[in-house]
Write a protein that holds these residues in place. Structure first.
Motif, PDB file in Angstrom:
ATOM      1  N   ASP A   1       0.677  -1.221   0.049  1.00  0.00           N
ATOM      2  CA  ASP A   1      -0.086   0.167  -0.112  1.00  0.00           C
ATOM      3  C   ASP A   1       0.779   1.342   0.041  1.00  0.00           C
ATOM      4  O   ASP A   1       0.662   2.100   0.902  1.00  0.00           O
ATOM      5  CB  ASP A   1      -1.009   0.182   1.222  1.00  0.00           C
ATOM      6  N   PRO A   2       1.611   1.512  -0.988  1.00  0.00           N
ATOM      7  CA  PRO A   2       2.583   2.705  -1.183  1.00  0.00           C
ATOM      8  C   PRO A   2       1.531   4.024  -1.106  1.00  0.00           C
ATOM      9  O   PRO A   2       0.473   4.024  -1.680  1.00  0.00           O
ATOM     10  CB  PRO A   2       3.340   2.311  -2.369  1.00  0.00           C
ATOM     11  N   ILE A   3       2.117   4.997  -0.815  1.00  0.00           N
ATOM     12  CA  ILE A   3       1.701   6.391  -0.869  1.00  0.00           C
ATOM     13  C   ILE A   3       1.888   6.813  -2.431  1.00  0.00           C
ATOM     14  O   ILE A   3       2.616   6.661  -2.910  1.00  0.00           O
ATOM     15  CB  ILE A   3       2.472   7.337   0.220  1.00  0.00           C
ATOM     16  N   MET A   4       0.482   7.322  -2.897  1.00  0.00           N
ATOM     17  CA  MET A   4       0.493   8.028  -3.921  1.00  0.00           C
ATOM     18  C   MET A   4       0.641   9.376  -4.081  1.00  0.00           C
ATOM     19  O   MET A   4       1.211  10.048  -4.963  1.00  0.00           O
ATOM     20  CB  MET A   4      -0.761   7.408  -4.771  1.00  0.00           C
ATOM     21  N   TYR A   5      -0.200   9.904  -3.070  1.00  0.00           N
ATOM     22  CA  TYR A   5       0.057  11.397  -3.020  1.00  0.00           C
ATOM     23  C   TYR A   5       0.032  11.907  -1.473  1.00  0.00           C
ATOM     24  O   TYR A   5      -0.350  11.222  -0.738  1.00  0.00           O
ATOM     25  CB  TYR A   5      -1.248  12.133  -3.141  1.00  0.00           C
ATOM     26  N   ARG A   6       0.615  12.865  -1.046  1.00  0.00           N
ATOM     27  CA  ARG A   6       0.880  13.676  -0.056  1.00  0.00           C
ATOM     28  C   ARG A   6       0.215  15.062   0.010  1.00  0.00           C
ATOM     29  O   ARG A   6       0.542  15.670  -1.073  1.00  0.00           O
ATOM     30  CB  ARG A   6       2.328  13.352   0.559  1.00  0.00           C
ATOM     31  N   ILE A   7       0.325  15.588   1.086  1.00  0.00           N
ATOM     32  CA  ILE A   7      -0.187  16.998   1.212  1.00  0.00           C
ATOM     33  C   ILE A   7       0.836  17.897   1.364  1.00  0.00           C
ATOM     34  O   ILE A   7       1.797  17.567   2.495  1.00  0.00           O
ATOM     35  CB  ILE A   7      -1.300  17.165   2.315  1.00  0.00           C
ATOM     36  N   LEU A   8       1.199  18.942   0.528  1.00  0.00           N
ATOM     37  CA  LEU A   8       2.184  19.852   0.763  1.00  0.00           C
ATOM     38  C   LEU A   8       2.030  21.212   0.278  1.00  0.00           C
ATOM     39  O   LEU A   8       1.800  21.291  -0.847  1.00  0.00           O
ATOM     40  CB  LEU A   8       3.484  19.365  -0.075  1.00  0.00           C
ATOM     41  N   HIS A   9       1.442  21.970   1.078  1.00  0.00           N
ATOM     42  CA  HIS A   9       1.192  23.315   0.727  1.00  0.00           C
ATOM     43  C   HIS A   9       2.627  24.226   0.486  1.00  0.00           C
ATOM     44  O   HIS A   9       3.109  24.802   1.454  1.00  0.00           O
ATOM     45  CB  HIS A   9       0.378  24.115   1.902  1.00  0.00           C
ATOM     46  N   ALA A  10       3.217  23.852  -0.802  1.00  0.00           N
ATOM     47  CA  ALA A  10       4.156  24.575  -1.447  1.00  0.00           C
ATOM     48  C   ALA A  10       4.337  25.058  -2.581  1.00  0.00           C
ATOM     49  O   ALA A  10       3.517  24.246  -3.384  1.00  0.00           O
ATOM     50  CB  ALA A  10       5.452  23.458  -0.942  1.00  0.00           C
ATOM     51  N   SER A  11       4.747  25.931  -3.042  1.00  0.00           N
ATOM     52  CA  SER A  11       4.986  26.703  -4.220  1.00  0.00           C
ATOM     53  C   SER A  11       5.709  25.874  -5.332  1.00  0.00           C
ATOM     54  O   SER A  11       6.920  25.629  -4.823  1.00  0.00           O
ATOM     55  CB  SER A  11       5.186  27.877  -4.103  1.00  0.00           C
TER      56      SER A  11
ATOM     57  N   ASP B   1       0.852  27.830  -6.882  1.00  0.00           N
ATOM     58  CA  ASP B   1       0.247  27.518  -6.020  1.00  0.00           C
ATOM     59  C   ASP B   1      -1.190  26.603  -6.298  1.00  0.00           C
ATOM     60  O   ASP B   1      -1.966  26.424  -5.411  1.00  0.00           O
ATOM     61  CB  ASP B   1      -0.239  28.536  -5.072  1.00  0.00           C
ATOM     62  N   LYS B   2      -0.914  26.391  -7.442  1.00  0.00           N
ATOM     63  CA  LYS B   2      -2.321  25.604  -8.105  1.00  0.00           C
ATOM     64  C   LYS B   2      -2.499  24.050  -7.137  1.00  0.00           C
ATOM     65  O   LYS B   2      -3.665  23.752  -7.027  1.00  0.00           O
ATOM     66  CB  LYS B   2      -2.126  24.943  -9.459  1.00  0.00           C
ATOM     67  N   TRP B   3      -1.282  23.611  -6.719  1.00  0.00           N
ATOM     68  CA  TRP B   3      -1.615  22.329  -6.019  1.00  0.00           C
ATOM     69  C   TRP B   3      -1.127  22.367  -4.719  1.00  0.00           C
ATOM     70  O   TRP B   3      -0.051  22.993  -4.390  1.00  0.00           O
ATOM     71  CB  TRP B   3      -0.656  21.161  -6.818  1.00  0.00           C
ATOM     72  N   CYS B   4      -1.816  21.435  -3.865  1.00  0.00           N
ATOM     73  CA  CYS B   4      -1.188  21.346  -2.416  1.00  0.00           C
ATOM     74  C   CYS B   4      -1.062  19.819  -2.176  1.00  0.00           C
ATOM     75  O   CYS B   4      -0.737  19.446  -1.116  1.00  0.00           O
ATOM     76  CB  CYS B   4      -1.985  21.984  -1.370  1.00  0.00           C
ATOM     77  N   ILE B   5      -1.281  18.947  -3.154  1.00  0.00           N
ATOM     78  CA  ILE B   5      -1.111  17.670  -3.141  1.00  0.00           C
ATOM     79  C   ILE B   5      -0.016  17.399  -4.248  1.00  0.00           C
ATOM     80  O   ILE B   5      -0.052  17.865  -5.385  1.00  0.00           O
ATOM     81  CB  ILE B   5      -2.235  16.695  -3.165  1.00  0.00           C
ATOM     82  N   TYR B   6       0.774  16.591  -3.910  1.00  0.00           N
ATOM     83  CA  TYR B   6       1.776  16.072  -4.948  1.00  0.00           C
ATOM     84  C   TYR B   6       2.230  14.496  -4.814  1.00  0.00           C
ATOM     85  O   TYR B   6       2.275  14.089  -3.866  1.00  0.00           O
ATOM     86  CB  TYR B   6       3.492  16.759  -4.535  1.00  0.00           C
ATOM     87  N   PRO B   7       2.366  14.231  -6.251  1.00  0.00           N
ATOM     88  CA  PRO B   7       2.650  12.777  -6.412  1.00  0.00           C
ATOM     89  C   PRO B   7       3.813  12.237  -6.029  1.00  0.00           C
ATOM     90  O   PRO B   7       4.888  13.100  -6.132  1.00  0.00           O
ATOM     91  CB  PRO B   7       2.393  12.554  -7.907  1.00  0.00           C
ATOM     92  N   MET B   8       3.969  11.000  -5.409  1.00  0.00           N
ATOM     93  CA  MET B   8       5.123  10.297  -5.123  1.00  0.00           C
ATOM     94  C   MET B   8       5.806   9.840  -6.442  1.00  0.00           C
ATOM     95  O   MET B   8       5.145   9.426  -7.573  1.00  0.00           O
ATOM     96  CB  MET B   8       4.818   9.185  -4.012  1.00  0.00           C
ATOM     97  N   TYR B   9       6.967   9.602  -6.384  1.00  0.00           N
ATOM     98  CA  TYR B   9       7.756   9.251  -7.432  1.00  0.00           C
ATOM     99  C   TYR B   9       7.182   8.174  -8.306  1.00  0.00           C
ATOM    100  O   TYR B   9       6.996   8.085  -9.399  1.00  0.00           O
ATOM    101  CB  TYR B   9       9.335   8.949  -7.147  1.00  0.00           C
ATOM    102  N   ASP B  10       6.828   6.812  -7.357  1.00  0.00           N
ATOM    103  CA  ASP B  10       6.397   5.689  -8.064  1.00  0.00           C
ATOM    104  C   ASP B  10       5.391   5.788  -8.680  1.00  0.00           C
ATOM    105  O   ASP B  10       5.004   5.090  -9.806  1.00  0.00           O
ATOM    106  CB  ASP B  10       6.319   4.543  -6.825  1.00  0.00           C
ATOM    107  N   TRP B  11       4.568   6.607  -8.285  1.00  0.00           N
ATOM    108  CA  TRP B  11       3.259   6.827  -8.837  1.00  0.00           C
ATOM    109  C   TRP B  11       3.305   7.602 -10.221  1.00  0.00           C
ATOM    110  O   TRP B  11       2.654   7.410 -11.168  1.00  0.00           O
ATOM    111  CB  TRP B  11       2.129   7.535  -7.921  1.00  0.00           C
TER     112      TRP B  11
END
Ligand code: ATP
Ligand code: MG
Length: 575
Positions: free
Chosen positions: A201-211, A217-227
């Motif tokens: 059950d690897p992580i696909m997205y994490r929450i990151l309020h970062a530019s 600033d369109k996204w505050c969820i970013y995909p993990m490498y493997d996904w």
């Protein structure tokens, strides 16, 4: 034949052997035969813009670009910019320059993973709808713990069996920014008891309020490498997704994501990364050396970065020849730095014009040479390349030779200049030392010599021989220069090998840079542009550094002249 009195080398043929074959190319050939990808070949180099490229990346670029070229395919340059916190535009620019400098041509195929964020998001929603992904409220540290170990299976968290609707709602709210960093993740629902931990059950997205450097600033969820990575490859219709061995255990996950999505599916192939002796290749460590000012920057000529090697004076051709020679395989190994230097010398020996430059000047007055007279003598630009022609070198009454080339009380085997001894000045005359002039402290400050006018050009008509030929420059005509001489950045073959409680930086070589300020160079180099490379006769290969100004030339020593190929063959190690 090398012209510098070095041992002859007869290994030139190894770089001319162009018939390349390796296990990656074998796979490509087989796929072409079976028409697996409709006869297409599309490769990519996918750097994360979080640092400058190094010589290891050159291996990956050469492999991917080389395969695309050899099989009439396409080569993509793709910035894998899925992590907003470490990435900067400076890196994107340096990477683009370096890939181009290495000679890899991506044509119109320049891509950014961040351009696919919308598609990745839509695919994630698809997986949730299929019941193949869920929102997990556990903190990252808990998630890692619950994934178990090699011997213990993972344990499900209470969120694993959320309804599809609840998952869709939570993921939507993650996307909209309702939750703080680290409070939730989207995880693939695969198999918590898989022997491959990547499948638990690897992580696909994490929450990151970062530019992000491109999406702002369109996204505050970013995909993990493997996904992200497989989707990037799929969107670009890559055929062979070539990566380094540490991703071998990730391949089942790469395949799982693409199969579950039911989208175009490239073949991932893993090869061994390049390691070199006397240096570090981790971007984290290279960044630390830059930030901590242990080096002058990413392009410090001692760095294993492409920009450092470029500044040092290495040629793209030499780096390509090196990559060709080391080849591609499945076993992690460490290549001797000397092998890289061999290819640098081999290329420069063919292509770098010869000039004379004195590193540590000793003044020589030719007492029987007419005052105020200057002669222009013919010097060969490159004995390896007759088409390089000749140049004029000025000769006059006051000259500089190398301090090392004189000994007042020489041992038996010292054949260079000493009192009463005759030597040849390259392309000029035979001279004989008559007097040694010293200062009040007894330091030698000047030599008086006589010359034999009959030996003009460097040969005696009476056939008499001398045992040494020295390089020299005319004092009135010489250009002042600063020379930077380098040794390995680290003093240990494997700087990463440290005892408990110690740090690789303790292995930095305190003598890696020597600056010589009072060097004298022949005038022919006067208006040469930055990065011009020369062989300074008897002293090594040098290139003009960007710090150079018309009034103060600055040169980097690219390499000494000594050819250590014979040693290399035994020093190449496999671990
Ligand atoms: P990190 O991912 O830790 O930031 P990285 O060196 O893997 O570092 P990437 O930007 O991801 O950096 O690398 C781009 C490509 O270069 C990848 O496909 C990677 O496999 C390849 N690569 C990186 N280091 C080496 C190396 N030492 N030898 C060969 N290929 C390498
Ligand atoms: Mg990487």
């Amino acid at each position: 034949m090398n012209t510098n009195g070095d041992t002859p080398n007869n290994n030139d043929k190894i770089v001319e052997n162009d018939a390349r074959s390796d296990f990656v190319r074998d796979i490509v050939k087989e796929d072409l035969k079976t028409n697996k990808f409709d006869g297409r070949v599309v490769t990519r180099f996918p750097p994360e813009p979080n640092g400058y490229l190094h010589i290891g990346h050159a291996k990956a670029i050469n492999l991917n670009f080389g395969i695309a070229q050899e099989f009439g395919g396409k080569f993509h340059l793709r910035f894998d910019d899925t992590n907003p916190t470490k990435e900067e535009t400076e890196y994107v620019e340096s990477i683009t320059n370096d890939v181009r400098w290495l000679g890899a041509d991506w044509g119109d195929n320049l891509f950014y993973a961040s351009d696919y964020f919308d598609q990745m998001h839509a695919y994630a929603v698809d997986l949730i709808k299929k019941g193949k992904a869920y929102v997990c409220d556990c903190p990252h540290s808990e998630v890692s713990k619950m994934r178990g170990t090699l011997t213990a299976p993972g344990t499900p968290c209470p969120h694993r069996d959320r309804s599809i609707d609840e998952n869709l709602d939570l993921f939507d709210r993650m996307h909209k920014g309702e939750f703080p960093d680290g409070s939730k993740t989207l995880r693939a629902k695969i198999d918590l008891s898989s022997p491959n931990i990547n499948m638990r059950d690897p992580i696909m997205y994490r929450i990151l309020h970062a530019s992000h450097h491109r999406t702002g600033d369109k996204w505050c969820i970013y995909p993990m490498y493997d996904w992200a990575h497989g989707i990037e490859d799929s969107i670009e219709k890559i055929t062979h997704s070539i990566c380094t061995l540490e991703f071998e255990n990730h391949r089942p996950l790469y395949d799982w994501f693409l199969d579950e999505l039911g989208v175009y599916h490239p073949q991932q192939i893993e090869f061994a990364r390049l390691n070199l002796t006397y240096t570090v290749m981790s971007k984290r460590k290279l960044l630390e050396l830059v930030k901590g000012k242990f080096v002058s920057g990413w392009d410090d000529p001692r760095m294993p970065t492409i920009s450092g090697m470029r500044r040092r004076g290495y040629t793209p051709q030499a780096i390509r020849n090196f990559c060709k020679r080391i080849g591609v395989n499945k076993f992690n190994s460490t290549v001797d730095f000397q092998l890289l230097e061999y290819f640098v010398r081999e290329d420069l020996n063919k292509n770098a014009p010869r000039v004379m430059g004195v590193l540590n000047p000793l003044k020589v007055v030719i007492t029987n040479y007419p005052d105020g007279q200057t002669e222009e003598l013919d010097a060969v630009n490159n004995p390896e390349d007759p088409s390089a022609g000749t140049r004029k070198v000025p000769f006059s009454k006051v000259l500089y030779i190398e301090q090392d080339d004189f000994m007042e009380n020489p041992p038996k085997k010292f054949f260079r200049l000493s009192p009463g001894k005759e030597v040849r000045l390259r392309y000029a005359y035979f001279i004989t030392c008559t007097d040694v002039i010293k200062d009040a402290n007894g330091e030698i400050i000047e030599l008086h010599c006589t010359y034999d006018p009959a030996t003009r050009g460097g040969d005696a008509p009476d056939g008499r021989k001398v045992k040494a030929t020295l390089h020299w420059v005319s004092a009135d005509h010489a250009l002042d220069a600063e020379l930077r001489l380098y040794e390995h950045l680290f003093s240990k073959p494997n700087p990463n090998e440290v005892e408990e409680g110690h740090d690789y930086k303790e292995n930095l070589n305190p003598n890696s840079l020597t600056v010589l300020k009072n060097c004298k160079i022949e005038p022919s180099v006067k208006n040469a542009p930055i990065e011009t490379r020369y062989q300074f006769e008897r002293q090594g290969y040098f290139s003009i550094d960007p710090d150079s100004t018309p009034g103060n030339l600055v040169f980097n020593r690219i390499a000494t002249l000594k050819d250590t190929w014979a040693k290399i063959q035994t020093a190449e190690t496999t671990r």
